[in-house]
Design an enzyme around this catalytic site. Structure first.
Site, PDB file in Angstrom:
ATOM      1  N   TRP A 263       0.796  -1.238   0.000  1.00 24.35           N
ATOM      2  CA  TRP A 263       0.000   0.000   0.000  1.00 24.35           C
ATOM      3  C   TRP A 263       0.822   1.279   0.000  1.00 24.35           C
ATOM      4  CZ3 TRP A 263       0.935   2.786   4.426  1.00 24.35           C
ATOM      5  CH2 TRP A 263       1.265   2.090   5.598  1.00 24.35           C
ATOM      6  N   ASP A 323       0.385  -7.094  13.186  1.00 26.15           N
ATOM      7  CA  ASP A 323       0.151  -6.093  12.137  1.00 26.15           C
ATOM      8  C   ASP A 323       1.420  -5.301  11.824  1.00 26.15           C
ATOM      9  OD1 ASP A 323      -1.320  -4.689  10.191  1.00 26.15           O
ATOM     10  OD2 ASP A 323      -1.693  -3.044  11.582  1.00 26.15           O
ATOM     11  N   ARG A 350       8.241  -1.506  10.569  1.00 26.26           N
ATOM     12  CA  ARG A 350       7.256  -1.291  11.628  1.00 26.26           C
ATOM     13  C   ARG A 350       7.590  -2.125  12.861  1.00 26.26           C
ATOM     14  NH1 ARG A 350       1.307  -0.217   9.102  1.00 26.26           N
ATOM     15  NH2 ARG A 350       0.377  -1.396  10.806  1.00 26.26           N
ATOM     16  N   TRP A 493       4.486  11.633  12.272  1.00 21.69           N
ATOM     17  CA  TRP A 493       3.721  11.017  11.173  1.00 21.69           C
ATOM     18  C   TRP A 493       4.044  11.682   9.830  1.00 21.69           C
ATOM     19  CZ3 TRP A 493       1.840   6.607  12.762  1.00 21.69           C
ATOM     20  CH2 TRP A 493       0.971   5.882  11.937  1.00 21.69           C
ATOM     21  N   ALA A 557      -3.767   7.859  10.419  1.00 16.27           N
ATOM     22  CA  ALA A 557      -4.212   6.683  11.155  1.00 16.27           C
ATOM     23  C   ALA A 557      -4.264   6.895  12.676  1.00 16.27           C
ATOM     24  CB  ALA A 557      -3.297   5.500  10.844  1.00 16.27           C
TER      25      ALA A 557
HETATM   26 CA    CA Z   1      -1.905  -3.370   8.325  1.00 18.56          CA
END
Ligand code: CA
Length: 591
Positions: A263, A323, A350, A493, A557
């Site tokens: 993404w 995640d 992440r 961010w 987010a």
């Molecule tokens: Ca995700």
């Protein structure tokens, strides 16, 4: 192109236009120009300020000595009632800025004055399914076209002078959860895009289109087991290209709804002729439903741009249960070691680890934590595979009962999320926007249903420290050493940029665009933009002066998903502004 308001006889003005603006070729962005963007300072025609994604500028008109005098020259509002997160990087071509805003909007703006030249609003259906705010990360420029992806998973090509639609193409079914938020990438006559939707059990894919007309050229699904295809005249050429064995790293049919959405889009390395993409979490989040590594989720992929073949993959979080999307940008850079040039790529995941890979083959060179607290793994083995702490995997649910909750760090929003880091060719350091947070996370039963959230998990994000979450870090990729850090109360961010003027720029949710001394980390300048800065700053040269631009507009987010953290940021105001700065002319002339 803007013409002056002076009315001339038609023939004469047409002739002048032909003389001074010879055909469209004066503007037309070429493949060569895109490949060379990293070396040019008068325009920005790639996302990443160069295909390699270093976000480094060789400009030093603006530097640590004079930045105290940097001031705004204009600001422009995106207007309307549509605010929310603004996360794009502006593009600059021939004195015009092209930028996207929330809700799939595109603006062309006179870069000298801030005057709007045109605006395009995508007509979005009511049932779009963006997981993480109605954001967009920018356009691609090619020929006379300004091309971007929409929240209903379409590619739209606009004419650069008018904003009128030249072609529009559906990439995937938004009702199944697909959307597009990343900037597309143009390389050697191909427009490359990823898709979003991992939270809905889509099948991630990377695709190439003809940028001139939107014709599909190849498609590469990113879940192991799916075939890739090359297309001619709208038809798949027979004998698809295998993407690994179905069911090998996935149990049963779960590969059919496996997520792994690329993404964040991708980058390109001209030296190896590889597209470098990252892929998101496997679906669903509940890892007990899908024993195995679940390729190619939470991975980095190198693709052949001609046909989408996977040349190598490196999985940062096999069998992800937190995640930990592996979408983060893979930045190409070279360094010297033992008298040799190492063709490396760096990526900050992440999951809290920073990886240096050999970008010719995807082999692990080294890796190290870039945040203070990592609980889910004890470290990395010699191949870069995580050494799991099994007690920190959220437990399996038992029917109606949810599974054991664990406290994991980093939180699922990541030690680093989408916001791109920068690499300085002068200091040899990466400037990484990171966050220190953890989460309570547990698993629940879940079944796939088209277009519905497909998580099978619950969570609450918590700060790890009272006084800060965000940390901008300067990291040496050769040693893993943190050279300096700057803390921020709210989670960072926004994107980062660095320049030959010994400067590092980034923004804060509190509304500041800030600049730091690249060597020492000292904050040398800041400006309050009126709303949170989540965009990626850029710099370019125009009329002998150095400009800096950034978007301002809080959202993204964090306020949507952020648990205890959302409470901390709930009073930040939304916005939608494009700011541009430079030094006063007389100061530059004195240099
Ligand atoms: Ca995700």
């Amino acid at each position: 192109m803007k013409h002056s308001g002076l009315r001339k006889p038609f023939v004469l003005s047409a002739l002048c236009a032909a003389m001074f603006f010879p055909a469209a070729s004066a503007w037309a962005v070429t493949d060569q120009e895109i490949l060379n963007d990293v070396n040019t300072t008068h325009e920005i025609v790639t996302n990443g300020m160069g295909l390699q994604g270093q976000r480094y500028s060789t400009l030093d008109i603006l530097n640590t000595d004079n930045i105290k005098d940097l001031r705004p020259v204009w600001a422009m509002s995106f207007g309307g009632e549509k605010q929310r997160g603004q996360q794009a990087q502006p593009m600059i071509k021939d004195g015009v800025m092209y930028v996207t805003a929330s809700y799939s909007r595109v603006f062309a703006v006179d870069a000298r004055t801030g005057k709007e030249l045109w605006q395009y609003d995508a007509r979005l259906p009511d049932d779009i399914r963006p997981c993480c705010d109605v954001i967009n990360r920018g356009v691609a420029l090619y020929g006379d076209l300004v091309i971007f992806g929409t929240l209903d998973a379409k590619l739209v090509a606009l004419h650069k002078d008018t904003g009128k639609v030249v072609w529009r193409k559906s990439v995937a079914d938004h009702k199944a959860g697909y959307s597009i938020t990343a900037a597309p990438l143009v390389i050697n006559g191909k427009l490359i895009t990823g898709v979003s939707g991992g939270e809905f059990g889509v099948v991630g894919k990377i695709e190439a289109y003809d940028p001139k007309n939107g014709e599909l050229l190849w498609s590469r699904p990113t879940v192991e087991g799916h075939m890739g295809y090359i297309y001619k005249d709208g038809k798949a050429v027979e004998n698809g290209i295998s993407g690994g064995e179905a069911g090998k790293t996935w149990p049963g049919d779960l590969w059919k709804t496996g997520g792994a959405a690329p993404w964040l889009g991708g980058l390109y390395d001209p030296e190896t002729n590889l597209l470098l993409f990252g892929t998101g979490n496997p679906a669903p989040w509940n890892s007990h439903l899908r024993p195995g590594d679940n390729l190619y989720s939470s991975s980095r992929l190198a693709l052949n741009p001609d046909d989408g073949t996977i040349k190598w993959h490196f999985q940062t979080t096999p069998h992800d249960g937190w995640d930990f999307d592996g979408v983060n940008e893979v930045v190409s850079f070279n360094y010297q070691e033992g008298g040799k040039t190492i063709q490396a790529a760096a990526t900050a995941d992440r999951n809290g680890f920073f990886y240096v890979l050999d970008r010719t083959n995807g082999k692990f060179i080294r890796g190290f934590p870039f945040v203070d607290k990592i609980t889910w793994a004890k470290g990395l083995d010699k191949n870069g595979r995580p050494i799991f702490d099994d007690s920190n995997r959220p437990g399996a649910p038992g029917g109606e009962t949810k599974g054991t909750s664990v406290f994991s760090a980093p939180a699922f929003l990541g030690a680093k999320n989408w916001m791109p880091m920068a690499y300085s060719q002068d200091t040899g350091l990466f400037y990484v926007p990171s966050n220190e947070w953890g989460m309570d996370i547990w698993n629940e039963e879940i079944a796939y249903k088209k277009g519905a959230a497909y998580l099978g998990a619950g969570f609450t994000i918590r700060p790890l420290n009272e006084d800060y979450i965000g940390v901008l870090r300067a990291i040496d990729p050769k040693t893993g050493k943190e050279v300096w850090r700057h803390k921020n109360y709210a989670p960072l961010w926004g994107g980062v940029m660095t320049t030959k003027g010994n400067l590092v720029f980034t923004g804060t949710p509190e509304g500041f665009l800030q600049a730091f001394n690249a060597k020492t980390g000292e904050k040398v300048w800041e400006f309050q933009t009126g709303s949170g800065v989540l965009g990626s700053p850029v710099t370019w040269e125009m009329d002998g002066e150095q400009y800096v631009s950034v978007l301002s507009g809080w959202g993204g987010a964090v306020p949507l998903w952020g648990g205890e953290v959302a409470k901390r940021v709930k009073d930040f105001n939304q916005g939608g502004m494009l700011w541009t700065f430079k030094l006063p002319k007389e100061l530059v002339a004195k240099r």
